[in-house]
Design a protein around this motif. Structure first.
Motif, PDB file in Angstrom:
ATOM      1  N   SER A 288       0.829  -1.209   0.000  1.00 42.53           N
ATOM      2  CA  SER A 288       0.000   0.000   0.000  1.00 42.53           C
ATOM      3  C   SER A 288       0.858   1.251   0.000  1.00 42.53           C
ATOM      4  CB  SER A 288      -0.934   0.003   1.217  1.00 42.53           C
ATOM      5  OG  SER A 288      -1.919  -0.999   1.106  1.00 42.53           O
ATOM      6  N   GLN A 289       1.945   1.246   0.768  1.00 45.17           N
ATOM      7  CA  GLN A 289       2.831   2.405   0.787  1.00 45.17           C
ATOM      8  C   GLN A 289       3.512   2.585  -0.555  1.00 45.17           C
ATOM      9  OE1 GLN A 289       3.119   4.740   3.279  1.00 45.17           O
ATOM     10  NE2 GLN A 289       4.201   5.809   1.630  1.00 45.17           N
ATOM     11  N   HIS A 290       3.805   1.464  -1.239  1.00 46.60           N
ATOM     12  CA  HIS A 290       4.437   1.556  -2.560  1.00 46.60           C
ATOM     13  C   HIS A 290       3.479   2.233  -3.549  1.00 46.60           C
ATOM     14  CE1 HIS A 290       8.034   0.487  -4.697  1.00 46.60           C
ATOM     15  NE2 HIS A 290       7.382  -0.108  -5.674  1.00 46.60           N
ATOM     16  N   VAL A 291       2.205   1.891  -3.467  1.00 44.61           N
ATOM     17  CA  VAL A 291       1.199   2.553  -4.308  1.00 44.61           C
ATOM     18  C   VAL A 291       1.122   4.035  -3.955  1.00 44.61           C
ATOM     19  CG1 VAL A 291      -1.269   2.726  -4.791  1.00 44.61           C
ATOM     20  CG2 VAL A 291      -0.157   0.484  -4.755  1.00 44.61           C
ATOM     21  N   ALA A 292       1.128   4.353  -2.659  1.00 40.42           N
ATOM     22  CA  ALA A 292       1.088   5.757  -2.235  1.00 40.42           C
ATOM     23  C   ALA A 292       2.305   6.516  -2.753  1.00 40.42           C
ATOM     24  CB  ALA A 292       1.013   5.840  -0.714  1.00 40.42           C
ATOM     25  N   ASN A 293       3.462   5.873  -2.746  1.00 39.18           N
ATOM     26  CA  ASN A 293       4.666   6.526  -3.272  1.00 39.18           C
ATOM     27  C   ASN A 293       4.559   6.754  -4.779  1.00 39.18           C
ATOM     28  OD1 ASN A 293       5.858   6.634  -0.753  1.00 39.18           O
ATOM     29  ND2 ASN A 293       7.061   4.769  -1.034  1.00 39.18           N
ATOM     30  N   PHE A 294       3.946   5.814  -5.481  1.00 43.00           N
ATOM     31  CA  PHE A 294       3.705   5.967  -6.920  1.00 43.00           C
ATOM     32  C   PHE A 294       2.819   7.177  -7.182  1.00 43.00           C
ATOM     33  CE2 PHE A 294       0.837   4.407 -10.510  1.00 43.00           C
ATOM     34  CZ  PHE A 294       1.698   4.749 -11.534  1.00 43.00           C
ATOM     35  N   LEU A 295       1.742   7.288  -6.435  1.00 37.22           N
ATOM     36  CA  LEU A 295       0.832   8.423  -6.602  1.00 37.22           C
ATOM     37  C   LEU A 295       1.539   9.739  -6.259  1.00 37.22           C
ATOM     38  CD1 LEU A 295      -2.326   6.794  -4.983  1.00 37.22           C
ATOM     39  CD2 LEU A 295      -1.935   7.200  -7.429  1.00 37.22           C
ATOM     40  N   GLY A 296       2.376   9.714  -5.225  1.00 39.87           N
ATOM     41  CA  GLY A 296       3.128  10.913  -4.874  1.00 39.87           C
ATOM     42  C   GLY A 296       4.088  11.337  -5.973  1.00 39.87           C
ATOM     43  N   ALA A 297       4.706  10.343  -6.645  1.00 37.87           N
ATOM     44  CA  ALA A 297       5.616  10.669  -7.753  1.00 37.87           C
ATOM     45  C   ALA A 297       4.848  11.272  -8.925  1.00 37.87           C
ATOM     46  CB  ALA A 297       6.363   9.412  -8.189  1.00 37.87           C
ATOM     47  N   ILE A 298       3.660  10.741  -9.216  1.00 40.57           N
ATOM     48  CA  ILE A 298       2.832  11.295 -10.297  1.00 40.57           C
ATOM     49  C   ILE A 298       2.500  12.752 -10.010  1.00 40.57           C
ATOM     50  CG2 ILE A 298       0.548  11.178 -11.377  1.00 40.57           C
ATOM     51  CD1 ILE A 298       0.665   8.139 -10.992  1.00 40.57           C
ATOM     52  N   ARG A 299       2.202  13.052  -8.762  1.00 37.92           N
ATOM     53  CA  ARG A 299       1.816  14.416  -8.375  1.00 37.92           C
ATOM     54  C   ARG A 299       3.016  15.340  -8.211  1.00 37.92           C
ATOM     55  NH1 ARG A 299      -1.850  11.402  -4.137  1.00 37.92           N
ATOM     56  NH2 ARG A 299      -3.828  11.258  -5.284  1.00 37.92           N
ATOM     57  N   GLY A 300       4.217  14.811  -8.366  1.00 40.10           N
ATOM     58  CA  GLY A 300       5.425  15.621  -8.213  1.00 40.10           C
ATOM     59  C   GLY A 300       5.799  15.891  -6.783  1.00 40.10           C
ATOM     60  N   GLU A 301       5.265  15.104  -5.849  1.00 44.64           N
ATOM     61  CA  GLU A 301       5.507  15.330  -4.432  1.00 44.64           C
ATOM     62  C   GLU A 301       6.769  14.628  -3.925  1.00 44.64           C
ATOM     63  OE1 GLU A 301       0.681  15.458  -3.521  1.00 44.64           O
ATOM     64  OE2 GLU A 301       1.899  13.757  -2.843  1.00 44.64           O
ATOM     65  N   ARG A 302       7.291  13.672  -4.695  1.00 44.73           N
ATOM     66  CA  ARG A 302       8.464  12.914  -4.265  1.00 44.73           C
ATOM     67  C   ARG A 302       9.116  12.266  -5.480  1.00 44.73           C
ATOM     68  NH1 ARG A 302       8.650   8.370  -0.982  1.00 44.73           N
ATOM     69  NH2 ARG A 302      10.336   7.905  -2.443  1.00 44.73           N
ATOM     70  N   PRO A 303      10.381  11.875  -5.367  1.00 44.30           N
ATOM     71  CA  PRO A 303      11.013  11.123  -6.457  1.00 44.30           C
ATOM     72  C   PRO A 303      10.404   9.723  -6.559  1.00 44.30           C
ATOM     73  CG  PRO A 303      12.656  12.018  -4.925  1.00 44.30           C
ATOM     74  CD  PRO A 303      11.325  12.168  -4.274  1.00 44.30           C
ATOM     75  N   VAL A 304      10.579   9.102  -7.688  1.00 47.86           N
ATOM     76  CA  VAL A 304      10.133   7.719  -7.864  1.00 47.86           C
ATOM     77  C   VAL A 304      10.971   6.831  -6.948  1.00 47.86           C
ATOM     78  CG1 VAL A 304       9.869   5.813  -9.494  1.00 47.86           C
ATOM     79  CG2 VAL A 304       9.450   8.172 -10.240  1.00 47.86           C
ATOM     80  N   VAL A 305      10.316   6.046  -6.115  1.00 50.84           N
ATOM     81  CA  VAL A 305      11.028   5.262  -5.105  1.00 50.84           C
ATOM     82  C   VAL A 305      11.801   4.097  -5.719  1.00 50.84           C
ATOM     83  CG1 VAL A 305       9.062   3.761  -4.567  1.00 50.84           C
ATOM     84  CG2 VAL A 305      10.810   4.170  -2.835  1.00 50.84           C
ATOM     85  N   CYS A 306      11.284   3.535  -6.817  1.00 54.16           N
ATOM     86  CA  CYS A 306      11.977   2.445  -7.506  1.00 54.16           C
ATOM     87  C   CYS A 306      11.798   2.658  -9.002  1.00 54.16           C
ATOM     88  CB  CYS A 306      11.420   1.083  -7.082  1.00 54.16           C
ATOM     89  SG  CYS A 306      12.361  -0.313  -7.744  1.00 54.16           S
ATOM     90  N   THR A 307      12.820   3.147  -9.645  1.00 52.24           N
ATOM     91  CA  THR A 307      12.734   3.552 -11.042  1.00 52.24           C
ATOM     92  C   THR A 307      12.825   2.351 -11.975  1.00 52.24           C
ATOM     93  OG1 THR A 307      15.119   3.811 -11.271  1.00 52.24           O
ATOM     94  CG2 THR A 307      13.866   5.729 -10.449  1.00 52.24           C
ATOM     95  N   GLY A 308      12.576   2.612 -13.237  1.00 50.33           N
ATOM     96  CA  GLY A 308      12.772   1.577 -14.239  1.00 50.33           C
ATOM     97  C   GLY A 308      14.202   1.089 -14.262  1.00 50.33           C
TER      98      GLY A 308
END
Length: 334
Positions: A288-308
């Protein structure tokens, strides 16, 4: 924002729960099996369903997708999603082919969409604290890192679904569990210079390995080990990180969200008696936190936690470990 979930197997449920916890509407599901799709729509209260990926990607209300399909399909679906302007949370492994993984990275960059890989352990509250402690120098320089993820398929007689098929899955526990741990090994210790692996099929009548170990030599001189199995009893997930000034350890059989920090801040010189700090943590489940981090990256609130690129490097270590196991020799990484 509305999101779509492509593939509705067991791991998709973790994504759905993550989006629901974040208050984001799941606009559509997609599965090639109409009966499974209907069941999941009912269970997860999602009105719109598609049996073809193109249909979901054509939906203008869908801004992002989770790709929860079999490993071999991650590449074409990610390319299609990027071309449709959808942000992508792709389950691990990002791809079984390094060139295809690079194509996925390039496509998402070209179309200006986020690509995050589903190595959810980076978002685990315990791993997050461990990472910060390592970066702060709380244990000095890392000297040894050990990672374990093992289970027995809940006591089942065979691995679930197509996990035992080499063609469908691309590998066994070294790929399925190991790619998470190889990613965590890089997250904590940095780039790896060499691997030396052994694999075996000891319990199940399958085409892939059910038990494996891979020894790591880091570029900075530290050493490490990844231990994975489908031949354990129950679920075991753990890591131990030793450093020149202390150690940190996590073991789900000791405490679900407990990180133990051993150090010598006092004057004791007893071999066994050290200072011990116990961090009992609260937080959302890692998926769930990984999904939240994904949404935060989309919104520009944080870097992508695990990039391609992170996902690609984890696969590089998996493939190098298979090469080592096949040859019986260490494999250097370029």
């Amino acid at each position: 924002m509305k999101v779509g979930v492509i593939g509705t197997g067991a791991i998709a449920r973790a994504h759905v729960l993550g989006y629901q916890a974040a208050g984001v509407e799941i606009g559509a599901l997609c599965d090639v099996d109409p009966r499974t799709l209907a069941d999941r729509q009912a269970a997860w209260n999602v009105a719109t369903g598609y049996t073809d990926v193109a249909g979901l990607l054509a939906d203008p209300e869908i801004a992002a997708v989770s790709i929860c399909t079999p490993n071999s399909s991650h590449h074409p679906i990610t390319l299609a999603a990027a071309a449709a302007g959808k942000h992508v949370l792709c389950e691990k492994p990002v791809s079984l082919d390094l060139a295809q993984a690079q194509e996925m990275i390039d496509a998402c960059a070209r179309h200006g969409v986020v690509l995050q890989v589903g190595h959810h352990l980076r978002s685990f509250v315990v791993a997050d604290l461990a990472k910060r402690m390592i970066e702060r120098g709380d244990i000095g320089s890392v000297t040894f890192a050990r990672f374990r993820q093992a289970h027995d398929w809940g006591g089942a007689r065979q691995p679930r679904g197509q996990f035992g098929s080499r063609q469908a899955s691309g590998g066994g526990t070294l790929l399925d569990n190991g790619c998470h741990l190889f990613d965590l090994a890089r997250y904590f210790g940095g780039d790896v210079a060499e691997v030396f692996a052994r694999i075996a099929t000891l319990k199940f009548d399958i085409e892939v390995e059910d038990t494996a170990v891979s020894s790591l030599s880091y570029r900075n001189g530290a050493i490490g080990q990844v231990e994975v199995a489908w031949t354990a009893t129950g679920w075991h997930e753990a890591f131990w990180i030793w450093g020149t000034e202390g150690s940190i350890e996590f073991d789900n059989r000791v405490g679900a969200n407990l990180l133990i920090h051993r150090h010598r801040s006092s004057a004791s010189s007893d071999w066994a008696d050290t200072d011990v700090s116990r961090h009992e943590l609260k937080g959302a489940p890692a998926h769930s936190q990984h999904v939240a981090n994904f949404l935060g990256a989309i919104r520009g609130e944080r870097p992508v936690v695990c990039t391609g690129q992170d996902g690609l490097e984890a696969v590089r270590l998996v493939l190098a470990s298979y090469e080592s196991a096949d040859s019986g020799a260490p494999v250097r990484l370029g």
